[in-house]
Design a protein around this motif. Sequence first.
Motif, PDB file in Angstrom:
ATOM      1  N   PRO A  29      -1.618 -10.384   4.410  1.00  0.00           N
ATOM      2  CA  PRO A  29      -1.272 -11.736   4.224  1.00  0.00           C
ATOM      3  C   PRO A  29      -0.494 -11.688   3.520  1.00  0.00           C
ATOM      4  N   ILE A  30       0.237 -10.666   3.107  1.00  0.00           N
ATOM      5  CA  ILE A  30       1.313 -11.159   2.099  1.00  0.00           C
ATOM      6  C   ILE A  30       2.628 -10.157   3.046  1.00  0.00           C
ATOM      7  N   LYS A  31       2.450 -10.048   4.051  1.00  0.00           N
ATOM      8  CA  LYS A  31       3.379  -9.685   4.832  1.00  0.00           C
ATOM      9  C   LYS A  31       3.661 -10.927   5.513  1.00  0.00           C
ATOM     10  N   ARG A  32       2.796 -11.696   5.823  1.00  0.00           N
ATOM     11  CA  ARG A  32       2.827 -12.898   6.466  1.00  0.00           C
ATOM     12  C   ARG A  32       3.901 -14.105   5.539  1.00  0.00           C
ATOM     13  N   ILE A  33       3.278 -14.058   4.359  1.00  0.00           N
ATOM     14  CA  ILE A  33       3.902 -14.890   3.577  1.00  0.00           C
ATOM     15  C   ILE A  33       5.711 -13.886   3.070  1.00  0.00           C
ATOM     16  N   ILE A  34       6.164 -13.114   3.358  1.00  0.00           N
ATOM     17  CA  ILE A  34       7.152 -12.704   3.614  1.00  0.00           C
ATOM     18  C   ILE A  34       7.915 -13.297   4.713  1.00  0.00           C
ATOM     19  N   SER A  35       7.247 -12.910   5.493  1.00  0.00           N
ATOM     20  CA  SER A  35       8.028 -12.924   6.833  1.00  0.00           C
ATOM     21  C   SER A  35       8.020 -14.594   7.095  1.00  0.00           C
ATOM     22  N   ASP A  36       7.508 -15.651   6.467  1.00  0.00           N
ATOM     23  CA  ASP A  36       7.575 -17.020   6.484  1.00  0.00           C
ATOM     24  C   ASP A  36       8.409 -17.202   5.306  1.00  0.00           C
ATOM     25  N   ALA A  37       8.588 -16.534   4.274  1.00  0.00           N
ATOM     26  CA  ALA A  37       9.625 -17.133   3.587  1.00  0.00           C
ATOM     27  C   ALA A  37      10.654 -16.309   4.387  1.00  0.00           C
ATOM     28  N   ARG A  38      10.623 -15.407   4.239  1.00  0.00           N
ATOM     29  CA  ARG A  38      12.328 -14.363   5.212  1.00  0.00           C
ATOM     30  C   ARG A  38      12.615 -16.227   6.373  1.00  0.00           C
ATOM     31  N   GLU A  39      11.741 -16.711   6.422  1.00  0.00           N
ATOM     32  CA  GLU A  39      12.843 -17.463   8.047  1.00  0.00           C
ATOM     33  C   GLU A  39      12.699 -18.789   7.677  1.00  0.00           C
ATOM     34  N   SER A  40      12.277 -19.209   6.289  1.00  0.00           N
ATOM     35  CA  SER A  40      12.642 -20.581   5.908  1.00  0.00           C
ATOM     36  C   SER A  40      13.753 -20.295   4.336  1.00  0.00           C
ATOM     37  N   GLY A  41      14.254 -19.616   4.465  1.00  0.00           N
ATOM     38  CA  GLY A  41      15.102 -18.969   3.363  1.00  0.00           C
ATOM     39  C   GLY A  41      14.889 -18.988   1.651  1.00  0.00           C
ATOM     40  N   ARG A  42      13.230 -18.999   1.699  1.00  0.00           N
ATOM     41  CA  ARG A  42      13.269 -18.521   0.513  1.00  0.00           C
ATOM     42  C   ARG A  42      12.775 -16.940  -0.655  1.00  0.00           C
ATOM     43  N   LEU A  43      13.258 -16.285   0.507  1.00  0.00           N
ATOM     44  CA  LEU A  43      13.539 -15.039   0.695  1.00  0.00           C
ATOM     45  C   LEU A  43      14.419 -14.639  -0.071  1.00  0.00           C
ATOM     46  N   ILE A  44      14.266 -13.511  -1.769  1.00  0.00           N
ATOM     47  CA  ILE A  44      14.899 -13.325  -2.759  1.00  0.00           C
ATOM     48  C   ILE A  44      14.298 -11.447  -2.856  1.00  0.00           C
ATOM     49  N   ASP A  45      15.913 -10.994  -1.754  1.00  0.00           N
ATOM     50  CA  ASP A  45      15.332  -9.047  -1.541  1.00  0.00           C
ATOM     51  C   ASP A  45      16.339  -8.845  -2.795  1.00  0.00           C
ATOM     52  N   ALA A  46      15.379  -7.852  -4.116  1.00  0.00           N
ATOM     53  CA  ALA A  46      15.619  -7.597  -5.172  1.00  0.00           C
ATOM     54  C   ALA A  46      15.457  -6.298  -5.151  1.00  0.00           C
ATOM     55  N   THR A  47      15.594  -5.580  -3.911  1.00  0.00           N
ATOM     56  CA  THR A  47      15.141  -3.805  -3.618  1.00  0.00           C
ATOM     57  C   THR A  47      16.487  -3.115  -3.739  1.00  0.00           C
ATOM     58  N   TYR A  48      17.941  -3.635  -3.604  1.00  0.00           N
ATOM     59  CA  TYR A  48      18.992  -3.090  -2.866  1.00  0.00           C
ATOM     60  C   TYR A  48      19.050  -2.207  -2.512  1.00  0.00           C
ATOM     61  N   GLY A  49      17.762  -2.126  -1.018  1.00  0.00           N
ATOM     62  CA  GLY A  49      17.638  -1.283   0.341  1.00  0.00           C
ATOM     63  C   GLY A  49      16.612   0.479  -0.185  1.00  0.00           C
ATOM     64  N   ARG A  50      16.176  -0.117  -1.302  1.00  0.00           N
ATOM     65  CA  ARG A  50      14.395   0.448  -1.618  1.00  0.00           C
ATOM     66  C   ARG A  50      13.682   0.051  -0.562  1.00  0.00           C
ATOM     67  N   ARG A  51      12.575   0.975  -0.445  1.00  0.00           N
ATOM     68  CA  ARG A  51      10.881  -0.033  -0.658  1.00  0.00           C
ATOM     69  C   ARG A  51      10.636  -1.366  -1.231  1.00  0.00           C
ATOM     70  N   THR A  52      10.404  -1.656  -0.856  1.00  0.00           N
ATOM     71  CA  THR A  52       9.368  -2.828  -1.755  1.00  0.00           C
ATOM     72  C   THR A  52       8.372  -2.741  -1.569  1.00  0.00           C
ATOM     73  N   ARG A  53       7.985  -2.741  -3.124  1.00  0.00           N
ATOM     74  CA  ARG A  53       6.299  -2.138  -4.150  1.00  0.00           C
ATOM     75  C   ARG A  53       5.921  -3.206  -5.228  1.00  0.00           C
TER      76      ARG A  53
END
Length: 85
Positions: A29-53
């Motif tokens: 479900p969290i992976k789905r939330i991430i992909s939905d946010a990415r598609e709708s432009g609501r995702l902020i990636d602050a990982t600097y290319g590292r693994r998401t924890r």
Amino acid sequence: MDIKLINIGFGNIVSANRVVAIVSPESAPIKRIISDARESGRLIDATYGRRTRAVIITDSSHVVLSAIQPETVANRFVVSKESLD
């Protein structure tokens, strides 16, 4: 209303007042939330290319990805609140 800020790693900061949940990215479900946010432009990636924890969900439905553990983010949240009281 005071603005409280939480460091989520690598100099990135989010408003503590807007955080609804801090969760691990492992479940479907969290992976789905991430992909939905990415598609709708609501995702902020602050990982600097590292693994998401940690995945931080805000009250504005934005999703923030962090490379530090959810427990670490939560501890910073608690320490910040206690130091301001």
